[in-house]
Design a protein around this motif. Structure first.
Motif, mmCIF file in Angstrom:
data_model
loop_
_atom_site.group_PDB
_atom_site.id
_atom_site.type_symbol
_atom_site.label_atom_id
_atom_site.label_comp_id
_atom_site.label_asym_id
_atom_site.label_seq_id
_atom_site.Cartn_x
_atom_site.Cartn_y
_atom_site.Cartn_z
ATOM 1 N N HIS A 95 0.800 -1.230 0.000
ATOM 2 C CA HIS A 95 0.000 0.000 0.000
ATOM 3 C C HIS A 95 0.833 1.281 0.000
ATOM 4 C CE1 HIS A 95 -3.248 -2.760 0.436
ATOM 5 N NE2 HIS A 95 -2.691 -3.255 1.528
ATOM 6 N N THR A 96 2.066 1.184 -0.456
ATOM 7 C CA THR A 96 2.924 2.358 -0.602
ATOM 8 C C THR A 96 2.548 3.089 -1.888
ATOM 9 O OG1 THR A 96 4.739 1.454 0.686
ATOM 10 C CG2 THR A 96 5.334 3.045 -1.005
ATOM 11 N N LYS A 97 2.626 4.408 -1.852
ATOM 12 C CA LYS A 97 2.350 5.251 -3.024
ATOM 13 C C LYS A 97 3.634 5.994 -3.362
ATOM 14 C CE LYS A 97 -2.027 4.237 -2.417
ATOM 15 N NZ LYS A 97 -1.944 2.934 -1.790
ATOM 16 N N ILE A 98 4.058 5.923 -4.634
ATOM 17 C CA ILE A 98 5.315 6.542 -5.053
ATOM 18 C C ILE A 98 5.008 7.597 -6.101
ATOM 19 C CG2 ILE A 98 7.620 6.159 -5.969
ATOM 20 C CD1 ILE A 98 7.427 3.270 -4.987
ATOM 21 N N GLY A 99 5.361 8.861 -5.807
ATOM 22 C CA GLY A 99 5.032 10.005 -6.649
ATOM 23 C C GLY A 99 5.883 10.119 -7.905
ATOM 24 N N ASP A 100 5.408 10.972 -8.816
ATOM 25 C CA ASP A 100 6.076 11.219 -10.100
ATOM 26 C C ASP A 100 7.571 11.471 -9.926
ATOM 27 O OD1 ASP A 100 3.564 11.141 -11.228
ATOM 28 O OD2 ASP A 100 3.510 13.254 -11.790
ATOM 29 N N GLY A 101 8.369 10.769 -10.734
ATOM 30 C CA GLY A 101 9.798 11.034 -10.789
ATOM 31 C C GLY A 101 10.596 10.618 -9.572
ATOM 32 N N ALA A 102 9.972 9.941 -8.609
ATOM 33 C CA ALA A 102 10.713 9.505 -7.421
ATOM 34 C C ALA A 102 11.743 8.447 -7.809
ATOM 35 C CB ALA A 102 9.760 8.956 -6.372
ATOM 36 N N ALA A 133 6.808 13.418 -4.974
ATOM 37 C CA ALA A 133 7.504 13.660 -6.242
ATOM 38 C C ALA A 133 8.538 14.761 -6.040
ATOM 39 C CB ALA A 133 6.491 14.088 -7.297
ATOM 40 N N PRO A 134 9.678 14.713 -6.575
ATOM 41 C CA PRO A 134 10.505 13.590 -7.000
ATOM 42 C C PRO A 134 11.522 13.244 -5.923
ATOM 43 C CG PRO A 134 11.401 15.581 -7.944
ATOM 44 C CD PRO A 134 10.233 15.970 -7.052
ATOM 45 N N ALA A 135 11.078 12.713 -4.827
ATOM 46 C CA ALA A 135 11.954 12.353 -3.704
ATOM 47 C C ALA A 135 12.921 11.241 -4.102
ATOM 48 C CB ALA A 135 11.111 11.912 -2.510
ATOM 49 N N MET A 136 14.016 11.139 -3.317
ATOM 50 C CA MET A 136 15.012 10.086 -3.539
ATOM 51 C C MET A 136 15.192 9.288 -2.260
ATOM 52 S SD MET A 136 17.939 12.190 -5.622
ATOM 53 C CE MET A 136 18.866 10.751 -6.101
ATOM 54 N N VAL A 137 15.132 7.966 -2.379
ATOM 55 C CA VAL A 137 15.424 7.063 -1.264
ATOM 56 C C VAL A 137 16.674 6.310 -1.694
ATOM 57 C CG1 VAL A 137 14.572 5.159 0.150
ATOM 58 C CG2 VAL A 137 12.959 6.884 -0.705
ATOM 59 N N LEU A 138 17.758 6.492 -0.935
ATOM 60 C CA LEU A 138 19.076 6.015 -1.373
ATOM 61 C C LEU A 138 19.583 4.846 -0.541
ATOM 62 C CD1 LEU A 138 20.674 9.513 -2.032
ATOM 63 C CD2 LEU A 138 19.613 7.960 -3.688
ATOM 64 N N ILE A 149 7.481 10.760 2.925
ATOM 65 C CA ILE A 149 8.741 11.327 2.447
ATOM 66 C C ILE A 149 8.336 12.545 1.610
ATOM 67 C CG2 ILE A 149 10.854 10.925 1.149
ATOM 68 C CD1 ILE A 149 10.492 9.026 3.558
ATOM 69 N N ALA A 150 8.669 13.712 2.086
ATOM 70 C CA ALA A 150 8.214 14.950 1.456
ATOM 71 C C ALA A 150 8.700 15.078 0.020
ATOM 72 C CB ALA A 150 8.701 16.160 2.260
ATOM 73 N N ALA A 151 7.918 15.777 -0.777
ATOM 74 C CA ALA A 151 8.276 16.027 -2.173
ATOM 75 C C ALA A 151 9.669 16.652 -2.234
ATOM 76 C CB ALA A 151 7.247 16.938 -2.826
ATOM 77 N N GLY A 152 10.530 16.096 -3.069
ATOM 78 C CA GLY A 152 11.876 16.622 -3.255
ATOM 79 C C GLY A 152 12.879 16.215 -2.195
ATOM 80 N N ALA A 153 12.473 15.433 -1.192
ATOM 81 C CA ALA A 153 13.376 15.023 -0.119
ATOM 82 C C ALA A 153 14.390 13.995 -0.612
ATOM 83 C CB ALA A 153 12.577 14.433 1.045
ATOM 84 N N VAL A 154 15.532 13.915 0.095
ATOM 85 C CA VAL A 154 16.547 12.918 -0.175
ATOM 86 C C VAL A 154 16.822 12.202 1.132
ATOM 87 C CG1 VAL A 154 18.931 12.481 -0.916
ATOM 88 C CG2 VAL A 154 17.588 14.307 -1.998
ATOM 89 N N GLY A 155 16.698 10.869 1.138
ATOM 90 C CA GLY A 155 16.942 10.090 2.346
ATOM 91 C C GLY A 155 17.962 9.008 2.093
ATOM 92 N N ARG A 156 18.945 8.922 2.963
ATOM 93 C CA ARG A 156 20.009 7.935 2.821
ATOM 94 C C ARG A 156 20.250 7.279 4.171
ATOM 95 N NH1 ARG A 156 25.592 8.096 -0.238
ATOM 96 N NH2 ARG A 156 26.685 6.576 1.011
ATOM 97 N N GLY A 157 20.540 5.993 4.126
ATOM 98 C CA GLY A 157 20.797 5.252 5.354
ATOM 99 C C GLY A 157 22.213 5.391 5.816
#
Length: 157
Positions: A95-102, A133-138, A149-157
């Motif tokens: 049930h995850t939703k992934i926005g445009d360009g993520a 959109a367009p967040a990055m999960v790294l 995960i907010a629009a345009g956010a970048v998250g890295r572990g």
């Protein structure tokens, strides 16, 4: 069997055949609004029931490298121009939703410092997550259940 039921069966078979043409077959046929996603690599890719790709402007791109796993859970919605790359393991909860360009990447693709290998670390996204959109999960990121995960956010572990 009614005509409507027959047409639904034919449409399901056509979707399944389309994915086989890309070298893959799936237990659950995804819903597709617009264009078919691009599927690359020869790693283990699984789609849960109710996965939907919306590609009315630009198709999603999924790549699963040799020996890697990409698991997309039940009822996940993947929007236009989403890119997901698994070099080791990417897990996307139900049930995850992934926005445009993520973008979801478990690798840095190249070294960030001289003499060091490219970082590769599994990515885990929990259930019922919204990725703007367009967040990055790294590489190395662990996103908990019900996170936004907010629009345009970048998250890295």
């Amino acid at each position: 069997m009614g005509a409507r039921s027959l047409l639904r069966g034919v449409a399901r078979a056509a979707r399944r055949a389309r994915f086989r043409l890309q070298g893959r077959s799936f237990a659950h046929v995804p819903g597709v609004i617009g264009g078919w996603p691009f599927l690359g690599g020869d790693g283990a890719l699984s789609l849960g029931p109710g996965v939907v790709f919306r590609s009315t402007r630009s198709p999603a791109r999924l790549r699963c490298e040799t020996g890697a796993e990409l698991a997309i859970g039940d009822g996940v919605f993947i929007n236009d121009a989403v890119t997901i790359v698994a070099a080791r393991r990417v897990t996307i909860g139900p049930h995850t939703k992934i926005g445009d360009g993520a973008m979801v990447y478990d690798t840095d693709f190249h070294p960030v410092a001289p003499g060091q290998p490219a970082r590769v670390a599994p990515v885990t996204i929990g259930r019922n997550v919204w990725i703007g959109a367009p967040a990055m999960v790294l590489a190395g990121a662990e996103v908990g259940e019900h996170a936004v995960i907010a629009a345009g956010a970048v998250g890295r572990g």
